[in-house]
Design a protein around this motif. Structure first.
Motif, PDB file in Angstrom:
ATOM      1  N   ASP A 103      -7.243   3.688  11.266  1.00 41.25           N
ATOM      2  CA  ASP A 103      -6.571   5.104  11.096  1.00 41.25           C
ATOM      3  C   ASP A 103      -5.345   5.006  11.997  1.00 41.25           C
ATOM      4  OD1 ASP A 103      -8.183   5.638   9.097  1.00 41.25           O
ATOM      5  OD2 ASP A 103      -9.436   6.727  10.419  1.00 41.25           O
ATOM      6  N   ASP A 139      -0.783   6.943  11.850  1.00 42.06           N
ATOM      7  CA  ASP A 139       0.192   7.451  11.272  1.00 42.06           C
ATOM      8  C   ASP A 139       0.581   6.105  10.180  1.00 42.06           C
ATOM      9  OD1 ASP A 139      -0.351   9.644  12.407  1.00 42.06           O
ATOM     10  OD2 ASP A 139       1.593   9.644  13.585  1.00 42.06           O
ATOM     11  N   THR A 141      -1.192   5.744   7.256  1.00 44.36           N
ATOM     12  CA  THR A 141      -0.792   7.037   6.247  1.00 44.36           C
ATOM     13  C   THR A 141       0.400   6.588   5.509  1.00 44.36           C
ATOM     14  OG1 THR A 141      -1.863   8.482   7.930  1.00 44.36           O
ATOM     15  CG2 THR A 141      -0.800   9.327   6.251  1.00 44.36           C
ATOM     16  N   SER A 184       0.777   5.829   1.775  1.00 40.10           N
ATOM     17  CA  SER A 184       1.439   6.634   0.506  1.00 40.10           C
ATOM     18  C   SER A 184       2.122   5.807  -0.496  1.00 40.10           C
ATOM     19  CB  SER A 184       2.571   7.547   1.240  1.00 40.10           C
ATOM     20  OG  SER A 184       3.638   6.789   1.715  1.00 40.10           O
TER      21      SER A 184
END
Ligand SMILES: [Mg+2]
Length: 456
Positions: free
Chosen positions: A343, A345, A348, A352
């Motif tokens: 986990d 940024d 993420t 995306s």
């Protein structure tokens, strides 16, 4: 060339200046002349310095869907000759049949099979199989073009307004038909309409065969779409845990890499890729070589994060199919990356891009972009891709193309792309890859780990 009308000799000279290598592609019967002659782009054999775009085939190159297409083609022959079970017919032959039914257009695949297996067809079974396929397409199919073609074929046999049939309408409420429903419908349709059919020409067989093939394939795709993949896998391959649509090995690393998305956690990506490499190949690596390869992989990550490639899918499948297949395969890649990365940024951001295939690809070219004619091995789909990616002709040498079939590799070279990589898998390993610049039998892991994506 300023002159418009030229003699044969002048044409010869023009061709001589174009290329040293040409390919002859047979045209369908209604096209003049009988064949096209395409010059092939010069193979790019020197190590590349820069790559600005990657164009890639879908079935068998990016995804594992080729098996479902083969199954659906085999199903068509099975139903036409009433040899449904494996014991009544062992099925298509990998050696002689597979090179002719993978990578070309659906019409070509069906044409080949009908020619070879027509002698086993039984008229009653052809009628029954076609009528059921037509019924399903009109009642459950999602592709408008398919519905139109099926209606036209029905009309040829004086069958109109099947959708208004009061007996058939009852089945419309069912989400899916079980085998009992299907048997009932087949019998009903056959009893009602079998007198409409007299004899079949070769062209009739092809048109009806195409309808049966698409129906089977689309029914499978629809079931996968609503989450019935496990049942289908069990029915088709006797294994509910088999994923029907997966990414080809290495794709979950390759796709983020070339888009310049691997800016962190490079080690995880490298290890994952290395695990995807076949065991026999891995054993040949010494520890020092692994280290060296890892560093080169890291360099590629850095290189592309500064200059990401444009990417396009180029498939002879119609858009309806490409849309479902890509949606499914991106779900798989998403979950692989989600599982692989810790986990952050960074995670993420990378995820995306894989929420939806449209967030990742710059362009998706399907048979629907070329009205389903002049598909691979013609160059058209790849030419459309180069146009949509906005690559000028003088930069074609900065494009890399990937294909798993003979027709696909020809199409890439004929479109002017000199760096054409064949990534055959089990079912396409018998293809002739003369058009390919490199043949990587161990797929994308080999492209990256052995060839460093053809950079120095
Ligand atoms: Mg393919």
């Amino acid at each position: 060339m300023s002159k418009k009308f030229i003699s044969k000799n002048e044409a010869k000279k023009l061709i001589a200046d174009l290329s040293d290598e040409f390919v002859v592609i047979n045209n369908p019967l209604y096209i003049y002349p009988d064949y096209e002659i395409y010059p092939l782009a010069k193979k790019v054999l020197k190590p590349v310095k820069h790559l600005s775009a990657a164009v890639m085939d879908m079935d068998g190159t990016t995804t594992t869907t080729e098996l479902l297409c083969i199954h659906s083609l085999e199903f068509m022959i099975r139903t036409f000759s009433n040899r449904i079970s494996k014991s009544s017919w062992r099925g298509l032959d990998e050696k002689s049949d597979y090179p002719n039914i993978i990578g070309n257009s659906t019409t070509k695949h069906v044409e080949y099979l009908i020619k070879k297996y027509q002698k086993y067809f039984r008229k009653t079974d052809v009628i029954e199989a076609f009528l059921f396929a037509a019924f399903w397409t009109l009642f459950f199919g999602k592709d408008a073009q398919r519905k139109q073609e099926v209606s036209a074929n029905l009309k040829q046999f004086n069958i109109i307004n099947l959708t208004g049939d009061s007996y058939l309408i009852k089945f419309k409420q069912n989400l899916f038909l079980d085998e009992e429903d299907k048997a009932q419908i087949r019998k009903y349709l056959y009893d009602k309409f079998n007198k409409n059919f007299s004899s079949f020409t070769f062209n009739d067989y092809i048109r009806l065969g195409i309808d049966v093939y698409y129906q089977r394939y689309h029914e499978i795709l629809e079931r996968i779409k609503i989450g019935e993949g496990r049942f289908v896998a069990d029915e088709l391959f006797g294994d509910p845990n088999k994923h029907l649509i997966e990414a080809m090995p290495g794709m979950s690393v390759f796709l983020p890499l070339i888009k310049g998305l691997i800016t962190e956690q490079k080690d995880l990506f490298f290890n994952f890729l290395f695990e995807n490499y076949q065991n026999k190949e891995k054993e040949n690596f010494t520890l020092r070589q692994i280290e060296k390869t890892r560093n080169k992989f890291f360099d590629l990550c850095d290189y592309f994060s500064n200059s990401p490639m444009k990417t396009a899918i180029v498939t002879s499948s119609i858009f309806y199919e490409a849309d479902i297949v890509l949606r499914e395969v991106f779900k798989v890649i998403y979950s692989e990356l989600n599982h692989l990365l810790s986990d952050s940024d960074f995670k993420t951001r990378i995820l995306s891009y894989f929420k939806d295939y449209n967030s990742y690809y710059d362009s998706v070219i399907s048979a629907s972009d070329s009205s389903e004619i002049r598909l691979k091995p013609h160059r058209d789909l790849y030419s459309i891709a180069l146009y949509k990616l906005n690559i000028p002709k003088e930069k074609f040498s900065e494009v890399i193309g990937f294909e798993d079939s003979e027709s696909g590799t020809i199409a890439i070279r004929a479109a002017g792309i000199g760096l054409c990589i064949a990534v055959p898998f089990a079912q396409t390993s018998g293809h002739n890859f003369k058009a390919a610049t490199y043949i990587c039998k161990k797929g994308i892991p080999e492209v990256l780990l052995k060839h460093n994506l053809f950079f120095k």
